[in-house]
Design a protein around this motif. Structure first.
Motif, PDB file in Angstrom:
ATOM      1  N   GLN A  24       0.833  -1.208   0.000  1.00  0.00           N
ATOM      2  CA  GLN A  24       0.000   0.000   0.000  1.00  0.00           C
ATOM      3  C   GLN A  24       0.867   1.258   0.000  1.00  0.00           C
ATOM      4  O   GLN A  24       0.541   2.253  -0.660  1.00  0.00           O
ATOM      5  CB  GLN A  24      -0.923  -0.008   1.229  1.00  0.00           C
ATOM      6  CG  GLN A  24      -2.020  -1.057   1.174  1.00  0.00           C
ATOM      7  CD  GLN A  24      -2.768  -1.188   2.496  1.00  0.00           C
ATOM      8  OE1 GLN A  24      -2.182  -0.993   3.581  1.00  0.00           O
ATOM      9  NE2 GLN A  24      -4.040  -1.518   2.422  1.00  0.00           N
ATOM     10  N   TYR A  25       1.972   1.208   0.739  1.00  0.00           N
ATOM     11  CA  TYR A  25       2.892   2.345   0.753  1.00  0.00           C
ATOM     12  C   TYR A  25       3.424   2.621  -0.653  1.00  0.00           C
ATOM     13  O   TYR A  25       3.536   3.782  -1.071  1.00  0.00           O
ATOM     14  CB  TYR A  25       4.064   2.066   1.702  1.00  0.00           C
ATOM     15  CG  TYR A  25       5.176   3.081   1.606  1.00  0.00           C
ATOM     16  CD1 TYR A  25       5.090   4.293   2.271  1.00  0.00           C
ATOM     17  CD2 TYR A  25       6.303   2.832   0.823  1.00  0.00           C
ATOM     18  CE1 TYR A  25       6.112   5.239   2.171  1.00  0.00           C
ATOM     19  CE2 TYR A  25       7.322   3.763   0.717  1.00  0.00           C
ATOM     20  CZ  TYR A  25       7.221   4.964   1.388  1.00  0.00           C
ATOM     21  OH  TYR A  25       8.221   5.896   1.269  1.00  0.00           O
ATOM     22  N   SER A  26       3.744   1.571  -1.385  1.00  0.00           N
ATOM     23  CA  SER A  26       4.272   1.732  -2.740  1.00  0.00           C
ATOM     24  C   SER A  26       3.270   2.457  -3.640  1.00  0.00           C
ATOM     25  O   SER A  26       3.646   3.321  -4.435  1.00  0.00           O
ATOM     26  CB  SER A  26       4.613   0.362  -3.334  1.00  0.00           C
ATOM     27  OG  SER A  26       5.604  -0.280  -2.566  1.00  0.00           O
ATOM     28  N   TRP A  27       1.993   2.122  -3.507  1.00  0.00           N
ATOM     29  CA  TRP A  27       0.971   2.788  -4.321  1.00  0.00           C
ATOM     30  C   TRP A  27       0.761   4.239  -3.890  1.00  0.00           C
ATOM     31  O   TRP A  27       0.558   5.126  -4.726  1.00  0.00           O
ATOM     32  CB  TRP A  27      -0.345   2.012  -4.249  1.00  0.00           C
ATOM     33  CG  TRP A  27      -0.347   0.800  -5.124  1.00  0.00           C
ATOM     34  CD1 TRP A  27      -0.228  -0.507  -4.739  1.00  0.00           C
ATOM     35  CD2 TRP A  27      -0.444   0.793  -6.553  1.00  0.00           C
ATOM     36  NE1 TRP A  27      -0.247  -1.330  -5.848  1.00  0.00           N
ATOM     37  CE2 TRP A  27      -0.385  -0.566  -6.969  1.00  0.00           C
ATOM     38  CE3 TRP A  27      -0.575   1.781  -7.527  1.00  0.00           C
ATOM     39  CZ2 TRP A  27      -0.443  -0.947  -8.306  1.00  0.00           C
ATOM     40  CZ3 TRP A  27      -0.646   1.409  -8.857  1.00  0.00           C
ATOM     41  CH2 TRP A  27      -0.579   0.061  -9.234  1.00  0.00           C
ATOM     42  N   ALA A  28       0.800   4.479  -2.585  1.00  0.00           N
ATOM     43  CA  ALA A  28       0.670   5.855  -2.095  1.00  0.00           C
ATOM     44  C   ALA A  28       1.839   6.707  -2.582  1.00  0.00           C
ATOM     45  O   ALA A  28       1.663   7.879  -2.959  1.00  0.00           O
ATOM     46  CB  ALA A  28       0.596   5.860  -0.566  1.00  0.00           C
ATOM     47  N   PHE A  29       3.022   6.131  -2.567  1.00  0.00           N
ATOM     48  CA  PHE A  29       4.202   6.829  -3.069  1.00  0.00           C
ATOM     49  C   PHE A  29       4.061   7.095  -4.566  1.00  0.00           C
ATOM     50  O   PHE A  29       4.401   8.178  -5.060  1.00  0.00           O
ATOM     51  CB  PHE A  29       5.447   5.988  -2.790  1.00  0.00           C
ATOM     52  CG  PHE A  29       6.747   6.696  -3.077  1.00  0.00           C
ATOM     53  CD1 PHE A  29       7.393   7.396  -2.079  1.00  0.00           C
ATOM     54  CD2 PHE A  29       7.312   6.665  -4.343  1.00  0.00           C
ATOM     55  CE1 PHE A  29       8.583   8.051  -2.329  1.00  0.00           C
ATOM     56  CE2 PHE A  29       8.506   7.323  -4.606  1.00  0.00           C
ATOM     57  CZ  PHE A  29       9.147   8.018  -3.592  1.00  0.00           C
ATOM     58  N   ALA A  30       3.555   6.119  -5.294  1.00  0.00           N
ATOM     59  CA  ALA A  30       3.397   6.257  -6.745  1.00  0.00           C
ATOM     60  C   ALA A  30       2.437   7.391  -7.108  1.00  0.00           C
ATOM     61  O   ALA A  30       2.588   8.030  -8.160  1.00  0.00           O
ATOM     62  CB  ALA A  30       2.901   4.943  -7.337  1.00  0.00           C
ATOM     63  N   ALA A  31       1.465   7.656  -6.237  1.00  0.00           N
ATOM     64  CA  ALA A  31       0.510   8.737  -6.510  1.00  0.00           C
ATOM     65  C   ALA A  31       1.224  10.080  -6.645  1.00  0.00           C
ATOM     66  O   ALA A  31       0.850  10.923  -7.477  1.00  0.00           O
ATOM     67  CB  ALA A  31      -0.532   8.805  -5.396  1.00  0.00           C
ATOM     68  N   ASN A  32       2.282  10.287  -5.846  1.00  0.00           N
ATOM     69  CA  ASN A  32       3.055  11.531  -5.944  1.00  0.00           C
ATOM     70  C   ASN A  32       3.764  11.631  -7.286  1.00  0.00           C
ATOM     71  O   ASN A  32       3.816  12.701  -7.905  1.00  0.00           O
ATOM     72  CB  ASN A  32       4.110  11.576  -4.827  1.00  0.00           C
ATOM     73  CG  ASN A  32       3.515  11.449  -3.457  1.00  0.00           C
ATOM     74  OD1 ASN A  32       2.533  12.103  -3.133  1.00  0.00           O
ATOM     75  ND2 ASN A  32       4.090  10.598  -2.636  1.00  0.00           N
ATOM     76  N   ILE A  33       4.314  10.527  -7.746  1.00  0.00           N
ATOM     77  CA  ILE A  33       5.079  10.525  -8.987  1.00  0.00           C
ATOM     78  C   ILE A  33       4.159  10.721 -10.183  1.00  0.00           C
ATOM     79  O   ILE A  33       4.511  11.420 -11.141  1.00  0.00           O
ATOM     80  CB  ILE A  33       5.873   9.217  -9.129  1.00  0.00           C
ATOM     81  CG1 ILE A  33       6.704   8.960  -7.857  1.00  0.00           C
ATOM     82  CG2 ILE A  33       6.775   9.280 -10.350  1.00  0.00           C
ATOM     83  CD1 ILE A  33       7.623  10.097  -7.475  1.00  0.00           C
ATOM     84  N   ILE A  34       2.972  10.118 -10.135  1.00  0.00           N
ATOM     85  CA  ILE A  34       2.009  10.309 -11.225  1.00  0.00           C
ATOM     86  C   ILE A  34       1.617  11.787 -11.331  1.00  0.00           C
ATOM     87  O   ILE A  34       1.530  12.344 -12.432  1.00  0.00           O
ATOM     88  CB  ILE A  34       0.765   9.427 -11.001  1.00  0.00           C
ATOM     89  CG1 ILE A  34       1.144   7.950 -11.149  1.00  0.00           C
ATOM     90  CG2 ILE A  34      -0.349   9.794 -11.981  1.00  0.00           C
ATOM     91  CD1 ILE A  34       0.048   6.990 -10.750  1.00  0.00           C
ATOM     92  N   THR A  35       1.395  12.420 -10.186  1.00  0.00           N
ATOM     93  CA  THR A  35       1.080  13.858 -10.187  1.00  0.00           C
ATOM     94  C   THR A  35       2.241  14.664 -10.749  1.00  0.00           C
ATOM     95  O   THR A  35       2.042  15.602 -11.536  1.00  0.00           O
ATOM     96  CB  THR A  35       0.770  14.332  -8.750  1.00  0.00           C
ATOM     97  OG1 THR A  35      -0.216  13.486  -8.175  1.00  0.00           O
ATOM     98  CG2 THR A  35       0.254  15.772  -8.758  1.00  0.00           C
ATOM     99  N   MET A  36       3.460  14.301 -10.382  1.00  0.00           N
ATOM    100  CA  MET A  36       4.640  14.981 -10.898  1.00  0.00           C
ATOM    101  C   MET A  36       4.752  14.815 -12.412  1.00  0.00           C
ATOM    102  O   MET A  36       5.096  15.759 -13.132  1.00  0.00           O
ATOM    103  CB  MET A  36       5.897  14.445 -10.212  1.00  0.00           C
ATOM    104  CG  MET A  36       7.128  15.337 -10.379  1.00  0.00           C
ATOM    105  SD  MET A  36       8.631  14.591  -9.678  1.00  0.00           S
ATOM    106  CE  MET A  36       8.139  14.348  -7.968  1.00  0.00           C
ATOM    107  N   MET A  37       4.435  13.629 -12.900  1.00  0.00           N
ATOM    108  CA  MET A  37       4.484  13.375 -14.339  1.00  0.00           C
ATOM    109  C   MET A  37       3.468  14.240 -15.087  1.00  0.00           C
ATOM    110  O   MET A  37       3.753  14.771 -16.163  1.00  0.00           O
ATOM    111  CB  MET A  37       4.226  11.891 -14.615  1.00  0.00           C
ATOM    112  CG  MET A  37       5.328  10.966 -14.127  1.00  0.00           C
ATOM    113  SD  MET A  37       4.917   9.215 -14.285  1.00  0.00           S
ATOM    114  CE  MET A  37       5.090   9.003 -16.067  1.00  0.00           C
TER     115      MET A  37
END
Length: 407
Positions: free
Chosen positions: A255-268
């Motif tokens: 779950q942490y990995s997906w929460a972290f990925a949300a930041n990167i998707i926004t950055m992209m």
């Protein structure tokens, strides 16, 4: 993309891919083991904050590596310094596989970062060698969007690798990745025409002279400090996020990995906004929207956490997403603005930018571990302090960059 007077013998899009793959070493090195920090602490018989400090140790190493690599690349060329740096990174990653204590982790992570910093600092200088103005900003944005695949995938990949064979297999992956990048750089990285100089006693005077030029360009320094402060705010998140998300809110490693990925998707997404707006808008104007976004989100995040102590996770996540995502509006534009002041000493200028960025991030990250008190308050407060300092220094040192254009 339009190249500078240096003749580019490789397709610019292929060059962007090559440079992005090299830059991706940084997010892979920092993000891939975040979800394994608790496991590493147990394995190495160390408190969790000592393992967290390996992030700051890494940043200190990157800072020194970028300082050395950038200066030397102006003298001996970008390609050879990149290959030396990647070789150091590769050998130290092998050493980490066999460590037994947190002290060894800190030491070898520092050496690993030294090599990584030497290699990655050549990326910005290479772009400056072959591209100018908004073309350079577009190149940085292209590299950025490709590079963002690394922090998007790194936590999930790290979680999967650790599930297969423990945290040490993560560093085996980094060894393989570094070897592949080293081979690609050796085969494909272009070299701009430059006057190669011998490594003699005069080299130190030349390096000092180049760094002095950078630090005396007042208007450029505002962009540098903004970049460092914005990165420091993100690094605070990297330092504290596994504790806040997993220990306080109870997220699993997956779950942490997906929460972290949300930041990167926004950055992209914001990175794509940057690439689109650069067709008609100067880079310095785009980065202002990123500054206001990050500052506003960090202010709201701090107010919410201090008023509610443990706010709903979705609210915390949303504000962090846009705070971290604002890097897509800040990073490439700030770098292009800063580098535009230094046409002849791109390596040294990029070394100063990278060194200051990672050095300040390391200091802020280390301070974050010192004030760590087991609450949600530390992370947003340190993020707000970092972004506020960056915005103030940009206004004090670089507002003339906008005032001149209005006259």
């Amino acid at each position: 993309m339009k190249a500078s007077p240096n003749q580019l013998l490789i397709n610019p899009h292929y060059l962007a891919l090559l440079l992005a793959v090299m830059v991706a070493i940084m997010p892979f090195s920092t993000d891939i083991y975040l979800s394994s920090v608790p496991e590493m602490a147990t394995s190495l018989h160390a408190p969790i904050y000592q393992v967290e400090r390996s992030l700051s140790s890494f940043m200190f190493g990157v800072a020194l590596g970028q300082l050395l690599g950038g200066a030397l690349s102006d003298i001996k060329g970008r390609k050879v310094i990149a290959m030396i740096g990647l070789s150091i990174y590769l050998l130290s990653a092998i050493a980490i596989i066999f460590i037994d204590s947190a002290g060894e982790l800190l030491f070898w992570r520092w050496i690993q970062a030294l090599g990584g910093g030497m290699a990655t600092v050549t990326v910005g200088a290479t772009v400056r060698d072959f591209f100018q103005g908004n073309e350079a900003a577009r190149m940085f944005a292209t590299i950025g969007i490709i590079t963002l695949a690394a922090p998007l995938a790194a936590p999930m990949l790290g979680t999967a690798l650790a599930a297969l064979g423990g945290w040490r297999i993560i560093f085996i992956f980094l060894v393989v990745y570094a070897l592949v990048v080293l081979m690609c750089v050796w085969r494909f990285m272009p070299q701009a025409k430059m006057d190669f100089q011998p490594l003699d006693s005069k080299i130190f005077h030349k390096i000092k002279q180049n760094f002095s030029v950078v630090f005396h360009e007042r208007e450029a320094l505002g962009f540098m400090f903004l970049q460092t402060a914005a990165f420091a705010a993100m690094f605070v998140f990297l330092t504290e996020s596994s504790f806040v998300y997993m220990n306080i809110y109870g997220l699993s490693a997956h779950q942490y990995s997906w929460a972290f990925a949300a930041n990167i998707i926004t950055m992209m997404l914001f990175n794509r906004v940057t690439a689109y707006r650069l067709r008609t808008t100067p880079a310095r104007n785009i980065l202002l929207s990123g500054v206001f976004l990050q500052l506003g989100c960090n202010l709201l995040l701090t107010m919410v956490v201090w008023s509610m102590d443990r706010p709903p996770f979705f609210l915390l996540l949303a504000l962090i997403m846009f705070s971290i995502g604002s890097q897509g509006l800040i990073g490439s534009n700030t770098q292009a603005c800063f580098m535009s002041y230094f046409r002849k000493i791109g390596g040294s200028a990029n070394a100063v930018l990278g060194t200051m960025q990672f050095l300040i991030a390391a200091i802020v990250g280390w301070l974050t571990t010192l004030v760590h008190n087991g609450s949600t308050h530390v992370m947003p407060t340190m993020m707000l302090l970092s972004s506020s300092c960056g915005a103030i220094l940009l206004w004090v040192l670089s507002r003339s960059a906008w005032q001149k254009k209005l006259k």
